[in-house]
Every structure is written in structure tokens, then in C-alpha cells.
Design a protein around this motif. Sequence first.
Motif, PDB file in Angstrom:
ATOM      1  N   GLN A 321       0.720  -1.010  -0.107  1.00 20.33           N
ATOM      2  CA  GLN A 321       0.166   0.019  -0.009  1.00 20.33           C
ATOM      3  C   GLN A 321       0.901   1.229   0.095  1.00 20.33           C
ATOM      4  N   THR A 322       2.104   1.220   0.413  1.00 20.48           N
ATOM      5  CA  THR A 322       3.045   2.202   0.462  1.00 20.48           C
ATOM      6  C   THR A 322       3.787   2.590  -1.170  1.00 20.48           C
ATOM      7  N   LEU A 323       3.431   1.574  -1.976  1.00 15.73           N
ATOM      8  CA  LEU A 323       4.060   1.930  -3.494  1.00 15.73           C
ATOM      9  C   LEU A 323       2.952   2.319  -4.151  1.00 15.73           C
ATOM     10  N   ARG A 324       3.231   3.590  -4.756  1.00 19.18           N
ATOM     11  CA  ARG A 324       2.221   4.263  -5.522  1.00 19.18           C
ATOM     12  C   ARG A 324       2.777   4.687  -6.943  1.00 19.18           C
ATOM     13  N   TYR A 325       1.951   4.315  -7.963  1.00 24.09           N
ATOM     14  CA  TYR A 325       2.155   4.672  -9.279  1.00 24.09           C
ATOM     15  C   TYR A 325       1.323   6.042  -9.812  1.00 24.09           C
TER      16      TYR A 325
END
Length: 329
Positions: A321-325
Motif C-alpha cells: 500500500q505504500t508503493l504508488r504509481y
Amino acid sequence: MANFRTPAAPVTVQDAASASGGAFLVSELEKRDPKIREPLTSLTYARDIPITVGGGWVENVSALNITYAVSGSSVSGPAMAAGANGVPLVQANLGKDMFKTHMFGVGLRVSFVDMARSNFIGRSLDQMLTKGVRMAYDKHMDVNVYKGLSEFGTTGLLNDGGAVVSNVAATGTGSSTNWSKKTPQQILDDVNKALTDAWGAAEYDTTAVPNHILLPYEQYNYILTTKVTDLATETILDFLLKNNVASKNGGNLTIAPTRWCKSAGVGSVDRMAVYINDERFLKAEELVSLTRAMTQPNATNLCYDTGYVANLSEVEVFYPQTLRYYDGI
């Protein structure tokens, strides 16, 4: 009687020179540049993800995670009245994530004759080929970290299946999402929204403030060189680093370029990635670092063969959830 002499043949650079008793070689009339120019490439993986070393020739890597729960929820469950004859219990649920590994292997072959010839030019053929092995390894690691190996079903920093994918706001000129059509404030709004979204998904844990943003080189160079206003000395990058949510909350934000963000988004648009560059949240592993495993003479082919091997993991994301594009920049 006259003494006639036969005219002498012209002396060329290949002929012996009687004055020195030696011979000029064609190559001696060349000015040789001692610098060997290696291929041009961009390798940034070591900057953008923690790399841990050790583990051996394992086939998988596991990571434990735990969640807690309280009977009746942690809000009203622990609230007790006088005379209560029971207390809610804390429960723990352990889980295990599995990540794939793969072996890297490449061979190096040095001909005996070529090795002997290299002694005359003062260069080590083995050393030159060893640099080629290292470059092949680094390029492999770059792909493994950013994109993964589709043949083995792995992904990387820029295409992880658990990451949330969004488009940046269409606030630019003509409702464009491109940063080149946006004001510095609109670009800052895109950055702050990305940081806030990722931090909010971690319940605003103070250790989970995003600290790393990856951009394509075109967008990075644009904000690096474009002034906030015509009269200002501050670039858009300076403006972003000074006024972003992470820095204002005690973090240290890095905005860095990589060629892998180009066309990495849905529909082959350019992508911005936001995440926490910390071993607790994600990493890649060199379970066995690049190793010169063995060298042996090969009489059949009159050469020396050397094998290089390594054991590597895929990118391990522990808090997806802490990796976003954010696409369309």
C-alpha cells in the motif's frame, strides 16, 4: 672506363633502415590512444532500492508479517465497567510472504593465443572481459529491480501488481496531465497528493513517510532547469524539495531520474513512482554476490574457461500500500 651504379630502390616504412639496423613498423607511425571506450549505459538500481547480501543458494525467500486484533475491536472492546469478570484478549495472526529467486550465470573464454598476444600490447584480455561480465550483471540487476523478469513471472519497482495506480490531475493547460503544461504549484500539488496518499495508506505512521520519487529523465530535467518564475533564481525542483509534505513532516525526500519510468505507465505513458526507500518496506537481495566460481584450461579449444554465477531475489515489497504509481506526468 666509366663506373656505372645501379639506382637504389626507394626505401618504404616496411624496409630495414640501415642507420638503425632495425625496421619501422606501420603501427609505429600511429598515435595510439591508450583509453578504451566502454559502452554507454545508465545503471541506477543501487541508488533506488536497498540491496542486502547473503543467504546462499536458496530457491525462495520468505518474510514473516504479523497482524493483531482485540476481541470486540480495540475501540470499545477494552473499555471495562466496574465489576467486569472478563477481559478481551489480544490475538496475533502470523503470515508469510514468499519471493522468488533466480541464478545469474555467464561464462568467459580467453583464447591461449589471444592471451599470449595481449602481453605484447600491455593489456589484460581477461581483465577486459571481466569488465564485460560485470556490465552484463549490472544491466541484469537494473532490469530485475525496475521491471522484473517477465519470463519468470517477477515484477519490479515500477510494475508491482500490489501497487495502486492513478493518473495525475488534469489541471494543466488544456486539461493536460503533463508537467510541461503545468505551473510549479500544480506540479507541487501532484507531488503532495502522491505523498499524502501513500502516507495515508500507512495510517500516517511516522516511520512510513514516503522518501523517494522516481521520474523519467525528461520530466526530471524539466523541473531541474525550469525556474519557478522568470525573475526567480529557484528552479521547480528546488521549490518541490522545499515545500513537499515529506520534508515538512521531518522527512528527507529524494527525487531522482531513471530511464525505466519512460513509458512505464498504463497505455505506455510516463510514470512517477512514490515509495519508502527503506529495508523495512522493500528490498532486493544478492543471496550470492557475483562470484568467479571456477577456471579451467580447455585443451580442445586451446583456451581458458571461467564461470561467473550469482543468486538473486526478485524485488520484495513488504507493504504494497505504500508503493504508488502516478501516470501521465
